[in-house]
Design an enzyme around this catalytic site. Structure first.
Site, mmCIF file in Angstrom:
data_model
loop_
_atom_site.group_PDB
_atom_site.id
_atom_site.type_symbol
_atom_site.label_atom_id
_atom_site.label_comp_id
_atom_site.label_asym_id
_atom_site.label_seq_id
_atom_site.Cartn_x
_atom_site.Cartn_y
_atom_site.Cartn_z
ATOM 1 C CD GLU A 1 -13.658 15.325 -13.006
ATOM 2 O OE1 GLU A 1 -12.774 14.709 -12.376
ATOM 3 O OE2 GLU A 1 -14.071 16.444 -12.643
ATOM 4 C CG HIS B 1 -9.125 16.348 -13.191
ATOM 5 N ND1 HIS B 1 -9.598 16.528 -11.907
ATOM 6 C CD2 HIS B 1 -8.679 17.559 -13.572
ATOM 7 C CE1 HIS B 1 -9.445 17.787 -11.546
ATOM 8 N NE2 HIS B 1 -8.876 18.428 -12.544
ATOM 9 C CG ASN C 1 -10.166 13.452 -9.884
ATOM 10 O OD1 ASN C 1 -9.401 14.087 -10.589
ATOM 11 N ND2 ASN C 1 -11.480 13.586 -9.968
ATOM 12 C CG ASP D 1 -10.226 23.308 -18.984
ATOM 13 O OD1 ASP D 1 -9.753 24.444 -18.802
ATOM 14 O OD2 ASP D 1 -9.783 22.299 -18.401
#
Length: 234
Positions: A135, A130, A128, A62
């Protein structure tokens, strides 16, 4: 999914490095790379080794939208600082965060991954759940895409910026389907703040609410966790 418990991140980096060497001996040519503090010990092991990467290709997960490669908070900058400047590759690929046409950049990155199938993918995991910047709620079918970052992710990454307001709100990320095409995945998780996500990834249901849970469906995943990240596992 194979689970390896280690005492600390340094030991985790050494084991990940050993796995990389094994895969390179078996013919691996393309590495999928991650950024952030988690893989730093892995990169340190590579840098201080005699491993020759000059015939290898790297493809990063990314990059932030809106940051130039020269920006000290860009993932281009991170990779050069922690790996590329010390260990030259044949080719290095990262998304272009300044692309004028993001849709075209996403399509081109998918074509790049198709041309260079990833043999060995390094991952971290967010608090979380990811992976990459995929996400909670992200479709398991998505390939490279533009992501609107969740507040939790912006907050977690704000430690690298002067203030939370400076953290980009979007990123280009390899998608979950893209990650799952990798022949081998090595996920590193260190620290107590990752414990809940690790437990859900390893022991919970496969759900888009916890993106990393899809790794249960991959045939060749190694999860390397320190004692703190593993503390909630049965």
């Amino acid at each position: 999914m194979k689970l390896i418990r280690v005492e600390n991140p340094a030991e985790g980096g050494k084991i990940a490095f050993t796995l990389l060497k094994e895969q390179m001996k078996a013919g691996a040519k393309t590495l999928g790379l991650a950024t952030g503090s988690t893989p730093e010990t892995f990169y340190q092991e590579i840098v201080k080794s005699s491993l020759d990467l000059s015939d290898m290709t790297s493809i990063n997960l990314d990059e932030y939208v809106g940051l130039a490669a020269s920006n000290q908070q860009s993932y281009h900058y991170f990779m050069h600082k922690h790996l590329f400047d010390a260990k030259p590759f044949k080719e290095n690929f990262l998304p272009n965060g300044l692309a004028k046409d993001l849709a075209a950049e996403v399509k081109a990155y998918d074509q790049l991954i198709a041309k260079h199938p990833i043999d060995f993918q390094i991952l971290g995991i967010g608090r979380n759940g990811h992976i990459g910047f995929n996400e909670p709620g992200t479709s398991f079918e998505v390939t490279t895409h533009v992501v609107d970052l969740e507040p939790d992710t912006i907050e977690a990454n704000s430690r690298f910026f002067a203030s939370k307001d400076e953290v980009p709100k979007q990123a280009i990320s390899m998608g979950i389907a893209s990650i799952m095409q990798s022949k081998m995945i090595v996920l590193l998780a260190f620290g107590k703040e990752k414990a809940e996500a690790v437990k859900a990834m390893v022991e919970g249901p496969v759900t888009q609410d916890l993106p990393a849970s899809i790794l249960q469906k991959h045939p060749n995943v190694v999860v390397i966790v320190d004692q703190a990240a593993a503390e909630l596992l049965d």
